[in-house]
Design a protein around this motif. Sequence first.
Motif, PDB file in Angstrom:
ATOM      1  N   TRP A 106       1.261  -1.458   0.188  1.00  0.00           N
ATOM      2  CA  TRP A 106       0.007  -0.413  -0.500  1.00  0.00           C
ATOM      3  C   TRP A 106       0.759   1.235   0.045  1.00  0.00           C
ATOM      4  O   TRP A 106       1.971   1.171   0.918  1.00  0.00           O
ATOM      5  CB  TRP A 106      -0.253   0.120   1.473  1.00  0.00           C
ATOM      6  N   SER A 177      -9.230  -1.787   2.326  1.00  0.00           N
ATOM      7  CA  SER A 177      -8.699  -0.960   2.097  1.00  0.00           C
ATOM      8  C   SER A 177      -9.015  -0.477   0.703  1.00  0.00           C
ATOM      9  O   SER A 177      -8.565   0.567   0.140  1.00  0.00           O
ATOM     10  CB  SER A 177      -6.988  -1.052   2.061  1.00  0.00           C
ATOM     11  N   SER A 202      -7.628   3.085  -2.997  1.00  0.00           N
ATOM     12  CA  SER A 202      -7.999   2.784  -1.602  1.00  0.00           C
ATOM     13  C   SER A 202      -8.472   4.015  -1.400  1.00  0.00           C
ATOM     14  O   SER A 202      -8.882   4.643  -1.280  1.00  0.00           O
ATOM     15  CB  SER A 202      -6.419   2.756  -1.003  1.00  0.00           C
TER      16      SER A 202
END
Length: 255
Positions: A106, A177, A202
């Motif tokens: 991420w 997410s 996200s």
Amino acid sequence: MGHAAGRRPGARHARRLRPQLTRMVWFRFLVAALIGLALGLWTTTRPGDPDLFPAGTGEAGVTVRLLDNGFHTDLAVPRSLLETGDDALARAAKGLAPGDWILVGWGDAVFYVDQSPIRDRLPDGARAFFRPGGNPSVVMLDPTRADPAAWPDASRRVTLRLSQAGARAMRARIKASLSVDAAGAPIVSARRKTDDAVFFRSRERFSIVRLCNHWTAEVLNAAGLSIRPYRSLTSGEVMRAARDAAALDLKPIRD
């Protein structure tokens, strides 16, 4: 009268000093309180869940690997785990190129995707870290045919054996997410031309107070591992938490 009059200048001076001394005391108290708060946050531990990690002695468990490239961490997750069901994460995983493992990470929607030399990206890095309110972010899913256990540098990987429930909780945290469209499908934000990595939009925001390693630590915590959230800004801290957790697993792990 003369004696009393001679003391008045000193009394006035004392009255002038009293507010200054009061402000100094309060300033020192505030500094000490802030230092104490910072130290408290720095050492705060978010406990794990022994019902989720490690897998029980009689349980096969789910093997995942934490990988460190020096400043960023990715999770290597079995593809079969992410493809379970028909939700947004399953659809995202099923649409990837072949590979039994999927690297999951991420980060900032621009800085994370760009692979140009870091020296050329410093201004964008500053934007990613310090933009007020944070920045749009992406979840990376990168399929790989090779088991990450084959990484030549063993110091940059940790193998963990999650319980089935822990693996499901990890998956649920990754799925949470993802941003989805009106039909509930994942939204592709970018694709890299140099590999098979796909970046999905996200729901979360990236900033200096919430970096990629913070996210990885949260995913590990969801799987049952203890973490120190405020110290997890570095990959080394996340790796330490994973090694400490792996040491709790009494069942040998084949790496």
